[in-house]
Design an enzyme around this catalytic site. Structure first.
Site, short mmCIF file in Angstrom:
data_model
loop_
_atom_site.label_atom_id
_atom_site.label_comp_id
_atom_site.label_asym_id
_atom_site.label_seq_id
_atom_site.Cartn_x
_atom_site.Cartn_y
_atom_site.Cartn_z
N LYS A 228 0.81 -1.22 0.00
CA LYS A 228 0.00 0.00 0.00
C LYS A 228 0.85 1.27 0.00
O LYS A 228 2.05 1.25 0.23
CB LYS A 228 -0.95 -0.01 1.20
CG LYS A 228 -2.10 -0.99 1.04
CD LYS A 228 -3.08 -0.91 2.19
CE LYS A 228 -4.28 -1.83 1.95
NZ LYS A 228 -5.21 -1.82 3.10
N ARG A 262 -3.57 -10.11 5.64
CA ARG A 262 -4.17 -10.13 4.30
C ARG A 262 -3.13 -9.60 3.33
O ARG A 262 -2.73 -8.43 3.41
CB ARG A 262 -5.44 -9.28 4.28
CG ARG A 262 -6.16 -9.27 2.94
CD ARG A 262 -7.39 -8.37 2.98
NE ARG A 262 -8.09 -8.35 1.69
CZ ARG A 262 -7.79 -7.54 0.68
NH1 ARG A 262 -6.81 -6.65 0.80
NH2 ARG A 262 -8.48 -7.59 -0.45
#
Length: 281
Positions: A228, A262
């Site tokens: 991210k 995740r």
């Protein structure tokens, strides 16, 4: 280093132990996810990705058909479900025992996935805010629910995120929604702080520094840092170059008691868990 709590979730009447952290592998069947390497649309690409997740030690497959990257295009419920049907049909045809999570904020899409394909977990990025029927649907279906923190929508969440005290506000957000879910009869709730969703770079790291306070709810924590912007913007690189930073953040979160990672890169996350567990011996 925090000792993992004795968390578990009920999946089809069987308890899945989360006292040792597990990995959730991402399966994006979208054309526009922020990390190009994660986009799987052809039948063969989907099969290869599921096989990869399983062979590398992933315990869950998180399938998503609606890109939640900042500024992503909206996708109709029909188009989202058609994409999911394609992916879920492949999974159920070849891997009946796979534990599948569906990444959707739409209650009707979630219901179809559970009732038609036996999906085991609902992963809602909006914490029930984008579909007011989601909490009732989760309670009726009796499946584990990943409750994530986010403000706004994927289209506008990064325009001007603002918090007076992000940790306190995330705590209030979770407290209110956990109470509502419990009142409706939902039981298995997993908390996701929502790193990268409606948060600046500074918000993300402030929340991470204080993440351990979320254990006050007595619920397992899922973290999703994988490639991210909180990594690549800090380091001045790209999502393609953000694997090392992802592993660093996963390791920090494991030390704070995260129960589920995740990720796009399953093998590296499994290795981080093994090393972290060895340090706890």
């Amino acid at each position: 280093m925090r000792k993992p709590a004795a968390y578990s979730i009920n999946i089809h009447g069987r308890l899945t132990d989360l006292s040792r952290p597990l990995v959730m592998g991402i399966l994006n069947i979208t054309p526009d996810s922020f990390y190009a390497g994660s986009r799987k649309q052809s039948e063969e690409d989907i099969r290869q990705r599921v096989q990869e997740i399983r062979e590398q030690g992933g315990s869950f497959i998180d399938i998503g058909a609606y890109s939640s990257r900042s500024g992503a295009d909206d996708v109709s419920p029909h188009e989202e479900m058609e994409r999911l049907k394609r992916g879920l049909s492949i999974i159920r045809e070849e891997w009946e025992d796979a534990i599948v999570s569906v990444d959707t904020f739409r209650a009707d899409v979630a219901r179809q996935c559970v009732e038609q394909f036996g999906v085991e977990i609902i992963n809602d990025i909006s914490g029930g805010e984008l579909d007011r029927e989601m909490f009732r649907t989760v309670a009726q279906l009796g499946v584990p629910y990943i409750l994530m923190h986010m403000q706004g929508t994927p289209q506008n969440m990064q325009q001007a995120p603002h918090y007076e005290n992000i940790t306190a506000e995330v705590m209030r957000y979770f407290a209110e929604r956990i109470n509502r879910l419990h009142e409706l009869g939902a039981k298995d709730i997993i908390l996701d702080p929502g790193f990268g969703f409606a948060k600046t770079l500074e918000h993300n790291y402030e929340l991470l520094r204080h993440m351990e306070v979320l254990h006050e709810f007595g619920l397992p924590l899922l973290v999703g840092f994988s490639r991210k912007s909180m990594i690549y913007r800090l380091l001045g690189n790209t999502p393609q170059e953000a694997l090392n930073g992802t592993t660093v953040l996963n390791t920090i979160a494991l030390g704070m008691g995260a129960a589920i990672l995740r990720v796009h890169d399953v093998r590296q996350a499994v290795e981080a868990i093994k090393i972290t567990e060895a340090c706890r011996q």
